[in-house]
Design an enzyme around this catalytic site. Structure first.
Site, short mmCIF file in Angstrom:
data_model
loop_
_atom_site.label_atom_id
_atom_site.label_comp_id
_atom_site.label_asym_id
_atom_site.label_seq_id
_atom_site.Cartn_x
_atom_site.Cartn_y
_atom_site.Cartn_z
N GLU A 271 0.80 -9.74 0.61
CA GLU A 271 0.33 -8.67 1.79
C GLU A 271 -0.90 -7.62 1.30
O GLU A 271 -0.75 -6.51 1.68
CB GLU A 271 1.53 -7.91 2.39
C1 LIG Z 1 5.09 -15.82 -3.74
C2 LIG Z 1 4.04 -15.50 -2.83
C3 LIG Z 1 4.26 -15.85 -1.40
C4 LIG Z 1 3.19 -15.79 -0.63
N1 LIG Z 1 3.40 -15.95 0.80
C5 LIG Z 1 2.37 -15.99 1.46
C6 LIG Z 1 2.41 -16.54 2.94
O1 LIG Z 1 3.42 -16.74 3.38
N2 LIG Z 1 1.32 -16.82 3.76
C7 LIG Z 1 0.02 -16.56 3.15
O2 LIG Z 1 -1.02 -16.88 3.90
N3 LIG Z 1 -0.19 -16.25 1.91
C8 LIG Z 1 0.91 -16.32 0.98
N4 LIG Z 1 0.65 -15.60 -0.29
C9 LIG Z 1 -0.54 -15.23 -0.52
C10 LIG Z 1 -0.86 -13.63 -0.90
O3 LIG Z 1 -1.04 -13.05 0.12
C11 LIG Z 1 -2.16 -13.64 -1.83
O4 LIG Z 1 -1.55 -14.09 -3.21
C12 LIG Z 1 -2.72 -12.09 -1.82
O5 LIG Z 1 -3.48 -12.13 -0.79
C13 LIG Z 1 -3.74 -12.22 -3.03
O6 LIG Z 1 -4.57 -13.43 -3.21
P1 LIG Z 1 -4.68 -13.90 -4.85
O7 LIG Z 1 -3.28 -14.11 -5.26
O8 LIG Z 1 -5.36 -15.32 -4.53
O9 LIG Z 1 -5.39 -12.80 -5.51
P2 LIG Z 1 -7.14 -12.86 -5.83
O10 LIG Z 1 -7.51 -12.71 -4.46
O11 LIG Z 1 -7.42 -14.02 -6.61
O12 LIG Z 1 -7.33 -11.44 -6.43
C14 LIG Z 1 -7.07 -11.15 -7.89
C15 LIG Z 1 -6.91 -10.08 -8.20
O13 LIG Z 1 -8.48 -9.50 -7.84
C16 LIG Z 1 -7.82 -8.16 -7.04
N5 LIG Z 1 -9.11 -8.04 -6.13
C17 LIG Z 1 -9.48 -8.87 -5.09
N6 LIG Z 1 -10.49 -8.26 -4.38
C18 LIG Z 1 -10.65 -7.21 -4.81
C19 LIG Z 1 -11.33 -5.91 -4.48
N7 LIG Z 1 -12.28 -6.14 -3.51
N8 LIG Z 1 -11.34 -4.89 -5.17
C20 LIG Z 1 -10.46 -4.80 -5.84
N9 LIG Z 1 -9.52 -5.48 -6.57
C21 LIG Z 1 -9.89 -6.80 -5.82
C22 LIG Z 1 -6.67 -8.38 -6.44
O14 LIG Z 1 -5.95 -7.22 -6.04
C23 LIG Z 1 -6.13 -8.97 -7.75
O15 LIG Z 1 -5.28 -8.01 -8.51
C24 LIG Z 1 1.76 -15.48 -0.98
C25 LIG Z 1 1.49 -15.19 -2.39
C26 LIG Z 1 2.45 -15.46 -3.22
C27 LIG Z 1 2.42 -15.22 -4.66
#
Ligand SMILES: Cc1cc2nc3c(=O)[nH]c(=O)nc-3n(C[C@H](O)[C@H](O)[C@H](O)COP(=O)(O)OP(=O)(O)OC[C@H]3O[C@@H](n4cnc5c(N)ncnc54)[C@H](O)[C@@H]3O)c2cc1C
Length: 815
Positions: A498
């Site tokens: 989220e």
């Molecule tokens: C267990 C689990 C359950 C989930 N459930 C759902 C679900 O039900 N439905 C769904 O759609 N999604 C779900 N997600 C997805 C979740 O919402 C994403 O993991 C989350 O939005 C972050 O994306 P990412 O993990 O790809 O991180 P990335 O986007 O790859 O980010 C990597 C890092 O970069 C940082 N970052 C990225 N952009 C910026 C910025 N502009 N400025 C500063 N920092 C930045 C992030 O904070 C993070 O620390 C789930 C994820 C997990 C792990």
């Protein structure tokens, strides 16, 4: 002498006028009057300067004059330097409402507005559900069994959750749901956070997903079909937004829905051909209906002129041809049901689009709007619940675990993290409850939702770390007796989902707040968009008055002059008063950062994060003050209020300090520091005295401990064991036990008991034999000590128990 007097009068007069934002006329009168006095009575230089000042105020302050000469130039400059707001950002900015966060942003917080969010409490039905159904559900959880043995909730718990309507808390009664208030939903999730897996399983269907989307945007037919089935668990929903290429930057999703026709049962049906790859979708492995986000294209113009129609949401039944669903990911710590979903040429009719064809292209707006509520509830409630369960266990453990002949709770090194945990739990509980209350009063708190999500899950991370440290090896050793380790390992999930915390803190809180909550920026941007010079003039000069007003307020209050009156008692008032100063300082710095960095502020995330931190800490502190103001207070709570507010305001000042150290324009940074902290920092870390007092209270059977554990499952009346109830029971008997420990240990130290009486049990029997304790006390102590030993015990396993592939187990000689 006259010059000095005139100078002092000018400064005092200007500060007074600016503080009140009294406008140009009083400033004009004052500068003109003092200028004339200077000219006539022998201070001509200052007199002339003051008259020039009066002319400048007249030109800039009187709309009829400035709109001809100044505003057009400013308008042209503003258009050049103002940040371009993308459609995606605009959608996020327009979502939700602005309430108390707007007050903090204005630099003139009006506490009566916050206190006006009256709290009606819970209904009898909600209260009964919390007391009964939630306790039964919590009592069916065994964290070890769920996480390690089944990797799922037990069947009877699934049945119970469906039968009692846990999945339909947000669904209105007319559709068969529970129709609970936001406060009740939050309290349910807090109680269920005894198990991360249970909290997530109930939280997700009640948060952003098909249920909420249908309620807000669904067609009547969609509501009638799905909502009753979601409410009683016949349908299990999930929502797929994230994919391998689109994480934080969710709008970059490459998944497509192409408008096309297909023959179905001999009939031509207009629909969508979906191709997508989603991952990490919670509940996907068992979901019966999938909410899906994709980009809709209409290349053959079957729906209209436009080809790229934007992000759209649909509900796709699990058994639709082409769906690949059912595999699982393995979330760290707690393997709740989460997995990938792939779709190749999945055809669905147009009526699967949530809200029908009218809502094509509105998907991002719909998601962002829902997020402003769901993000305030699910994860922040989980964080509040988890932090307070962790505190309950840790306070109990620290009291019964004795080392160096005393409970570890008596050691200052342990007291420090214990008190910190108590404060984090206290702040989290207040913040999530009070914010939920504003939702019940009609708000959709977009910026607070980002604050709560990131701040409270960070609190949870810190509290779980503290809890682990205090428990030592007891929590490091996994097994059925370890109530803490699984939740601790699962913590990164809350940090990531989220809106990952790094992005939320660095980009969203201030980035969204600066435009959304600021009293004038949105108006200025709108005036620029619509090329409306008069609207720009009003907004810009209103903004300028606010900047001068905030500078004067922050500076004078920083000197201790003109403290505002606040509607709190003498315990809370000093914090509320200083928050007015910090809020004025914050608003001033926000404007200064925006003005000096312009569009570049978007890239200067560390600056944005610190401004966001100031806002976050002020927001959390105000929630604590409101809770204090309205709640029933218990003995010892004042210490916790002092600790919590000091902690938060100290963090706010720390963020200011770092902002001034790092703002690229060094001269501006110096001026801001002098304005906001003319006498330096006011808040230090909480005093040791408070730490000791709080740690004592939360590791004993006190009203403060009971209050902090309010709403947790504390009875030993479930199908599963409840360590928290066992700790609480031991604490009620602790004073009697402590006196007996002392008697026996003193006797041993004096050599009155055999030297080999090293075990407490042996020592007790020796003391009984010597007549140092009564038979009744000895019996009490045997039982007490046996329970202590039981709670301190850890598990051990067969040699090959942990290897998933037993054929790979290496048999060392000794094994
Ligand atoms: C267990 C689990 C359950 C989930 N459930 C759902 C679900 O039900 N439905 C769904 O759609 N999604 C779900 N997600 C997805 C979740 O919402 C994403 O993991 C989350 O939005 C972050 O994306 P990412 O993990 O790809 O991180 P990335 O986007 O790859 O980010 C990597 C890092 O970069 C940082 N970052 C990225 N952009 C910026 C910025 N502009 N400025 C500063 N920092 C930045 C992030 O904070 C993070 O620390 C789930 C994820 C997990 C792990």
């Amino acid at each position: 002498m006259l010059t000095l007097i005139l100078l002092i009068l000018t400064i005092v007069g200007l500060l007074a006028i600016m503080r009140r934002e009294a406008g140009a006329v009083p400033a004009l009168v004052m500068l003109g009057g003092l200028g004339l006095v200077g000219l006539l009575l022998g201070s001509p230089v200052l007199g002339v300067l003051l008259l020039i000042g009066a002319v400048a105020v007249a030109v800039a302050g009187l709309p009829t004059l400035r709109i001809r000469w100044i505003t057009p130039r400013l308008f042209a400059m503003f258009k050049r330097v103002s940040p371009k707001v993308s459609d995606t950002e605009r959608t996020a900015l327009e979502a939700g409402t602005v309430a108390w966060d707007g007050d903090l942003f204005s630099g003139r917080p009006d506490w009566s507005r916050l206190l006006a969010y009256h709290d009606d409490g819970l209904s009898d039905e909600e209260r009964a559900f919390l007391d009964h159904q939630c306790s039964v559900a919590a009592g069916m959880c065994n964290a070890w069994e769920i996480a390690k043995e089944r990797a799922d909730l037990p069947e009877e718990l699934w049945q119970y959750l469906k039968q009692e309507g846990f999945f339909g808390m947000i669904i209105p009664k007319e559709y068969g749901g529970l129709g609970f208030s936001a406060k009740a939903q939050s309290l349910v999730l807090q109680k269920l956070s005894i198990s991360e897996m249970l909290m997530v399983t109930v939280g997700v269907p009640n948060s952003l997903g098909p249920g909420e989307l249908l309620l807000k945007y669904g067609t009547q037919a969609q509501k009638d079909h799905y909502l009753p089935r979601l409410a009683d668990g016949r349908e299990i929903p999930c929502f797929g937004l994230t994919g391998p290429r689109a994480g934080s930057d969710a709008t970059s999703l490459p998944d497509t829905g192409v408008v096309c026709k297909q023959m179905i049962d001999g009939e031509e049906v207009l629909g969508l051909r979906l191709n997508f790859e989603k991952r990490w979708i919670t509940l996907a492995p068992i979901a019966t209906v999938v909410g899906l986000a994709f980009r809709l294209f209409d290349p053959d113009h079957l729906l209209g002129e436009e080809e790229d129609r934007g992000i759209t949401l649909a509900l796709v039944p699990r058994n639709t041809q082409g769906m690949e669903i059912g595999r699982r990911h393995h979330p760290i710590g707690s393997p709740f049901l989460n997995g990938p979903i792939r779709g190749k040429d999945v055809f669905v009719p147009l009526d699967t689009i949530i809200g029908g064809t009218e809502m094509i292209g509105q998907g991002w707006r719909m998601l962002v709007e829902c997020l402003s509520i769901g993000r305030c509830i699910t994860l922040p409630s989980g964080a509040s619940g988890t932090t307070r369960y962790a505190l309950g266990w840790t306070g109990g453990f620290a009291r019964i675990r004795r080392q160096f002949n005393v409970p570890v709770a008596e050691m200052e090194g342990v007291q420090e993290p214990l008190a910190r945990m108590a404060a984090l739990g206290y702040i989290a509980k207040a913040a999530v409850y009070q914010t939920a209350n504003t939702i019940d009063r009609g708000e959709k708190p977009a910026v607070p939702s980002a604050i709560l999500k990131s701040q409270l899950t960070e609190f949870q991370r810190l509290a779980l770390s503290d809890a682990m440290d205090i428990h030592g090896g007891k929590a490091v050793t996994l097994g059925p007796r370890n109530y803490l380790g699984i939740g601790y390992s699962a913590n990164p999930v809350s940090i990531t989902v989220e809106g990952a915390n790094i992005m939320t803190r660095n980009l969203m809180i201030f980035g969204q707040g600066a435009i959304r909550c600021h009293p004038f920026v949105l108006k200025e941007l709108a005036a620029s968009d619509s090329n409306d010079l008069e609207a720009f003039d009003r907004a810009f000069f209103g903004h300028a008055a606010l900047v001068f007003g905030n500078a004067a307020r922050a500076f004078t209050m920083g000197l201790g002059i003109g403290k505002p009156s606040v509607p709190f008692d003498e315990v809370a008032a000093p914090y509320a008063r200083d928050m007015a100063r910090l809020s004025a300082g914050f608003s001033l710095c926000a404007d200064a950062a925006m003005a000096s960095l312009g569009a570049a502020l978007k890239q200067r995330e560390m600056i944005s994060a610190r401004l966001g931190d100031v806002l976050s800490n002020l927001y959390l502190a105000s929630m604590v003050l409101k809770e204090w103001h309205e709640g029933d207070r218990v003995e010892g709570e004042a210490a916790l209020l002092h600790y919590s507010c000091t902690h938060l305001l100290q963090r706010a000042e720390q963020a200011f300090d770092e902002l001034f150290d790092n703002l690229p324009n060094r001269a501006l940074a110096g001026v801001l520091r002098a304005m906001v902290m003319p006498l330096g920092r006011r808040w230090k870390r909480p005093a040791d005295r408070l730490t000791r007092e709080i740690a004592q209270a939360v590791s004993r059977d006190t009203a403060l401990r009971t209050k902090l554990l309010d709403g947790a499952w504390t009875a030993n009346d479930g199908a599963q064991d409840n360590p928290l109830a066992r700790y609480n029971a031991l604490l009620t008997e602790y004073d009697r036990a402590e006196a007996l420990y002392r008697t026996v240990n003193k006797a041993y130290a004096k050599g009155e008991l055999p030297r080999q009486a090293l075990h407490p049990e042996v020592r007790l029997e020796a003391a009984l034999e010597k007549g140092l304790v009564s038979e009744e006390d000895a019996e009490f102590m045997r039982r007490f000590e046996a329970e202590v030993l039981e709670l301190l015990s850890v598990d051990d396993f067969e040699y090959d128990a942990f290897a998933m592939d037993k054929s790979k187990v290496l048999r060392h000689d000794a094994a």
